[in-house]
Design an enzyme around this catalytic site. Sequence first.
Site, PDB file in Angstrom:
ATOM      1  N   GLU B  62       0.816  -1.222   0.000  1.00 55.53           N
ATOM      2  CA  GLU B  62       0.000   0.000   0.000  1.00 55.53           C
ATOM      3  C   GLU B  62       0.846   1.268   0.000  1.00 55.53           C
ATOM      4  O   GLU B  62       0.488   2.261  -0.632  1.00 55.53           O
ATOM      5  CB  GLU B  62      -0.960   0.005   1.190  1.00 55.53           C
ATOM      6  CG  GLU B  62      -2.173  -0.902   1.024  1.00 55.53           C
ATOM      7  CD  GLU B  62      -1.857  -2.369   1.280  1.00 55.53           C
ATOM      8  OE1 GLU B  62      -0.737  -2.666   1.733  1.00 55.53           O
ATOM      9  OE2 GLU B  62      -2.724  -3.219   1.023  1.00 55.53           O
ATOM     10  N   HIS B 130     -11.077  -5.146   8.215  1.00 58.17           N
ATOM     11  CA  HIS B 130     -11.516  -4.893   6.839  1.00 58.17           C
ATOM     12  C   HIS B 130     -12.586  -3.795   6.805  1.00 58.17           C
ATOM     13  O   HIS B 130     -12.907  -3.300   5.735  1.00 58.17           O
ATOM     14  CB  HIS B 130     -12.074  -6.166   6.189  1.00 58.17           C
ATOM     15  CG  HIS B 130     -11.002  -7.139   5.779  1.00 58.17           C
ATOM     16  ND1 HIS B 130     -10.144  -7.734   6.674  1.00 58.17           N
ATOM     17  CD2 HIS B 130     -10.633  -7.606   4.555  1.00 58.17           C
ATOM     18  CE1 HIS B 130      -9.309  -8.530   6.023  1.00 58.17           C
ATOM     19  NE2 HIS B 130      -9.570  -8.471   4.745  1.00 58.17           N
TER      20      HIS B 130
END
Lengths: 333, 327
Positions: B62, B130
């Site tokens: 990321e 999540h």
Amino acid sequence: MQRQPLDRDQRIALLADMLLIRAFEERIVQMAHEKGRLPGMQITCMGQEAVAAGVVRALAPDDVVVTNHRSHGHLLARGVDPGALMAEIMGKQDGLNRGKSGTLHLADPSRNVLMTSTVVGAAPPLAVGAAFAQHYRGEANATCVFFGDGAAAEGSVHEAMNLAAVWRLPVLFVCESNCWAGAQAHKEHCPIGEIARRAGSYAMPGVMADGNAVEQVHDAARDLLGHVRAGRGPALLECHTYRMRGHGEHDPQHYVDKAELALWAERDPIALHAEALRRAGLLEPDAAERLRQIATAAVDAAVAFADASPYPPAAEALDHLYVNPLPPLAKEG
Amino acid sequence: MPVKSTGQAIAEALALAMDRDENVFLAGEGIGTSIHVNPHLPTFGLLERFGPRRVRDTPVSEAAIAGLAVGASCMGLRPVVEIMFFPFITLASDMLVNHAAKLRYLSGGLSAFPLTVRVKSGVFSAGCQHSHHLEAWLAHAPGLKVAYPSNPADAKGLLLSAIFDPDPVVVVEDMPLYWSIHGEVPEGDARVPLGQARVAREGGDATLATYGGAVHVALAAAEALAAEGVSLEVIDLRSLVPLDTAAVFASVRKTGRFLALHDATRFCGFGAELCATVAEACFGELTSPPCRIAAPDIPVPFTPAQEAFYKPSADQVTQAVRRMVRG
């Protein structure tokens, strides 16, 4: 790899670059200890001039430079105006970035010194983005990113090298291993000793150079840039050098062994290169001194320019955040 | 107008932007070859259509994905990168908060970063690593813009505005909307400007401002309240930064009551900013204190009954409005 030997002018230019950087940094050090002269902390590349000069002279004008908090040398070698640089360090209106950067976040897009990050380890991912743009457009240029051995402990450096390697992006990673990460010695944070050996993890070439030998740095950078420009992916150059001052001028280096410092002082990159040029018969006896005087005069002029520049108005703090500024919020009541 | 799912509308925006501008490229984890085969996913079919040069599957990295966007945008490209799930944006946050948001400012206006980050949000039985609504974090970083669409037309129009905006924009996509919400989508380059709220339902008794999937909760509540003779005005903010305060204030001046609703947790949530802003501007016109309806201050729980307990419901909205209107 075939490489043109440097001619006399190129070898002398390396010396002149290093002398300018040294003169500039010596002035920063001096002014940093004059009360109220410079705002904020001052971080210099004293002792690391050969890395800046050797690598940056190997770049083409269209190549991109991404750098870090110890960046003055990179910018000066790139030909950034010393006056605008000094004014920026002072936070003045005529600084490169109108005082918004200060010493730490310098950018000069006109010289393709595109971005500086002072978040340790953040420059390599930025460089991967710049190199991606070059690759995407089919350009033959490269992006050169400078980071320290301390930064090599950051996960972002791994992510950047990994992505650059799998996408074969034109990045020259330059690690200035200056023996110190803050007050932490190299061996305390780097189990492998040589960061260049990590290049193998990314299937890219990794070269260790003597970072105080400017021509060795320059040659290694030229060789690796040849690899990078040929579309063969990134490369890693580690330059072994020494941080001759503290992390910044606020750091008195109490943790540094004075004998070690003295050993490195004997390996001063400027003295080494001047001596090599003299031995090769390329430098007249007083030529080095003349070059030093030219550098000092350039720094004098830079300081005078910066001193004459006003501080930008306080309200200008509101500018330059967005290209498309946010609309004003509706009035109260 | 053709009816599309929210996911299809986003895909249409991405394709249109890539058709219009060679500088637009996509990068992210599984955006080309995905483990999911679902025609309502926004990047479905784009690799086949545009090829691997412009639709780039990245390693699971990321920070590098976000760094790619910052560096490439500084060179004049218009990257559109995806962060798979909202909590993972913490891994990209240095690049977004310290670089995308600040480097133009630090350059004294010399540089620009026209990048777009798409991030998938929502509560979908995957637990709190999540699912985590972090929009207030992003809105709190000067230099970023934040859009949060609730329906297909806005999802397409806001994304197009984000991609062609010269500044960094994070577009939060409520993932459950991809397939659950269908609607008419104007064809072509139908941009929705950043910073322009929409009155999703007119009403006169109270004003509720919200965004994303919570808009549909608010609309369900408004429908239930209408049966009781209470008229709730629902404002879909569409973007948090820039924030359309004028639209909110105009509504509050009409109704005299204000509620903020979001799926994010309450403490220091975006609703706090909304209530404070309304209180400062419209204090004299309010007939009751502003009110926040938000998730409790806990991580998103996994087990179904607790997950449902976490998510603000239409019932909570109707109760809050009733209390406010009936005193």
